[in-house]
Design an enzyme around this catalytic site. Sequence first.
Site, PDB file in Angstrom:
ATOM      1  N   ASP A  16     -10.253  -9.334  12.499  1.00  0.00           N
ATOM      2  CA  ASP A  16     -10.608  -7.630  12.284  1.00  0.00           C
ATOM      3  C   ASP A  16      -9.693  -7.021  11.361  1.00  0.00           C
ATOM      4  O   ASP A  16      -8.549  -7.833  10.781  1.00  0.00           O
ATOM      5  CB  ASP A  16      -9.980  -7.155  13.495  1.00  0.00           C
ATOM      6  CG  ASP A  16     -10.856  -5.394  13.538  1.00  0.00           C
ATOM      7  OD1 ASP A  16     -11.890  -5.579  13.296  1.00  0.00           O
ATOM      8  OD2 ASP A  16     -10.870  -4.749  15.362  1.00  0.00           O
TER       9      ASP A  16
ATOM     10  N   HIS B 128     -10.021   8.262   3.057  1.00  0.00           N
ATOM     11  CA  HIS B 128      -9.530   7.068   3.339  1.00  0.00           C
ATOM     12  C   HIS B 128     -11.074   5.898   3.729  1.00  0.00           C
ATOM     13  O   HIS B 128     -11.013   4.581   3.469  1.00  0.00           O
ATOM     14  CB  HIS B 128      -8.813   6.578   4.892  1.00  0.00           C
ATOM     15  CG  HIS B 128      -7.971   6.810   5.141  1.00  0.00           C
ATOM     16  ND1 HIS B 128      -7.458   7.856   5.066  1.00  0.00           N
ATOM     17  CD2 HIS B 128      -6.617   6.043   4.630  1.00  0.00           C
ATOM     18  CE1 HIS B 128      -5.644   8.019   4.984  1.00  0.00           C
ATOM     19  NE2 HIS B 128      -5.549   6.934   5.351  1.00  0.00           N
TER      20      HIS B 128
ATOM     21  N   HIS C  34       1.128  -0.894   0.083  1.00  0.00           N
ATOM     22  CA  HIS C  34       0.136  -0.321  -0.208  1.00  0.00           C
ATOM     23  C   HIS C  34       0.948   0.732  -0.348  1.00  0.00           C
ATOM     24  O   HIS C  34       0.153   2.021  -0.846  1.00  0.00           O
ATOM     25  CB  HIS C  34      -0.802   0.074   1.234  1.00  0.00           C
ATOM     26  CG  HIS C  34      -1.501   1.307   1.075  1.00  0.00           C
ATOM     27  ND1 HIS C  34      -2.978   1.075   1.237  1.00  0.00           N
ATOM     28  CD2 HIS C  34      -1.626   2.596   1.829  1.00  0.00           C
ATOM     29  CE1 HIS C  34      -3.429   2.586   1.159  1.00  0.00           C
ATOM     30  NE2 HIS C  34      -2.668   3.032   1.934  1.00  0.00           N
ATOM     31  N   GLU C  35       1.910   1.476   0.836  1.00  0.00           N
ATOM     32  CA  GLU C  35       2.524   2.801   1.430  1.00  0.00           C
ATOM     33  C   GLU C  35       3.621   2.762   0.268  1.00  0.00           C
ATOM     34  O   GLU C  35       3.093   3.779  -0.533  1.00  0.00           O
ATOM     35  CB  GLU C  35       3.509   2.349   2.984  1.00  0.00           C
ATOM     36  CG  GLU C  35       2.519   2.660   3.559  1.00  0.00           C
ATOM     37  CD  GLU C  35       1.155   3.082   3.843  1.00  0.00           C
ATOM     38  OE1 GLU C  35       1.844   4.904   2.900  1.00  0.00           O
ATOM     39  OE2 GLU C  35       0.771   3.788   3.991  1.00  0.00           O
TER      40      GLU C  35
END
Length: 546
Positions: free
Chosen positions: A430, A461, A372-373
């Site tokens: 989660d 987001h 992602h980053e």
Amino acid sequence: MDKRAMLGAIGLAFGLMAWPFGASAKEKSMVWNEQWKTPSFVSGSLLKGEDAPEELVYRYLDQEKNTFQLGGQARERLSLIGKQTDELGHTVMRFEQRYRGIPVYGAVLVAHVNDGELSSLSGTLIPNLDKRTLKTEAAISIQQAEMIAKQDVADAVTKERPAAEEGKPTRLVIYPDGETPRLAYEVNVRFLTPVPGNWIYMIDAADGKVLNKWNQMDEAKPGGGQPVAGTSTVGVGRGVLGDQKYINTTYSSYYGYYYLQDNTRGSGIFTYDGRNRTVLPGSLWADVDNQFFASYDAAAVDAHYYAGVVYDYYKNVHGRLSYDGSNAAIRSTVHYGRGYNNAFWNGSQMVYGDGDGQTFLPFSGGIDVVGHELTHAVTDYTAGLVYQNESGAINEAMSDIFGTLVEFYANRNPDWEIGEDIYTPGIAGDALRSMSDPAKYGDPDHYSKRYTGTQDNGGVHTNSGIINKAAYLLSQGGVHYGVSVTGIGRDKMGKIFYRALVYYLTPTSNFSQLRAACVQAAADLYGSTSQEVNSVKQAFNAVGVY
């Protein structure tokens, strides 16, 4: 804690509609910008000729001057800022709009020419600037603009004067402030303490008013850090989740240490120890025996290994050499701060916090987080999506999409959840976000449910969930809000979104422009009458993006 803000437009608020364009509606189509009354995406057989590719663009815009409303000759209003040949043989050019030599912020046009034919234009240009009373000389100085921005950061963000780092040089731009373009300074305030930030300010050059501001943690610039001379070796260690990994290292006989320096990929992959401080990059990670099994080593093992996986994914799947396409070195720092609950791309390198052990484990332990980053860096070097409102949500969605595809590429317990490996270790199942079911974590899965407030840079987001759902449906298929989508698989979905990101999107692209870009990318790759094109349309229909 707001999960949605953990992984980290301009007020142009585009509303767009698709219309047939020109005499032959079957051959040409257009996405129309309702605010500016100009096209934001045009495709079809636009113009043929033997001229240089950029000359075809200028000629076409001049022929359609009543449509684009540039107010003068195109070659005088546009500056060619990039030109390349893509994997399909298309000449892809990026132009920046100028007004009397001053850049118009976010006004970038991408043009495709194939076999002497102009086939598409993507991006929104600001019309009729000559008809507006626009000043081109600033009433305040660069230094005054920078002081205003830094003081606002101290007052509104950090509550103290931050220790500023070198950012992008301040420049004069024409800023589209709502429907009133203004002469403004673009000021970048970058800092690591007391909290990390990379703020972009638009300061009115007439009176010093703050026109807009947002935290764009992912603006790119060349990185620093010195490699060591030595012999390439292979070490072994254990990651955050306890799994064993083999990692490429470098042995320096001069120092007598093994370093987390991988010389086998591009200009190298380097991993540093932040030692729980906030000074970057820290020390190049060193070990005496090339075995990294201490608990303190785990975050470094994963950061180093997963950076290599991301490099391999982009190279092997998309033919891209590192995040900049030119084999830039990839640098990562772990153990940043104490109990720091985040990870970010600071413009020159990756930075990973250790987490507090309850809400987060060390962030480098999530392969999708690393993917992602680093995809934020890819975006910086391609579309340059402004990290605010819909363009910012696309920026976030692209990072979620490719972070997930990296996880599937590595085949490390892949799924469509984001951050599940490092989030709330005491709560099974989660995650930060879900691509398959954004509503599971409170994110919208349809445009009608989008967030329209100002928090989180306009919901970058949050509203990314809409695009994430479209990408998931395009890959896997399904029925959503009564719309049936035929899945085409992860590989084709990734190819389409990658091509849209790299070759069609511009800094201020919104959801409708993304749809048009993905449709065109699918047509380029698989044909205009293909199932892939139909599936792209179905997927965006299903989430209410037209």
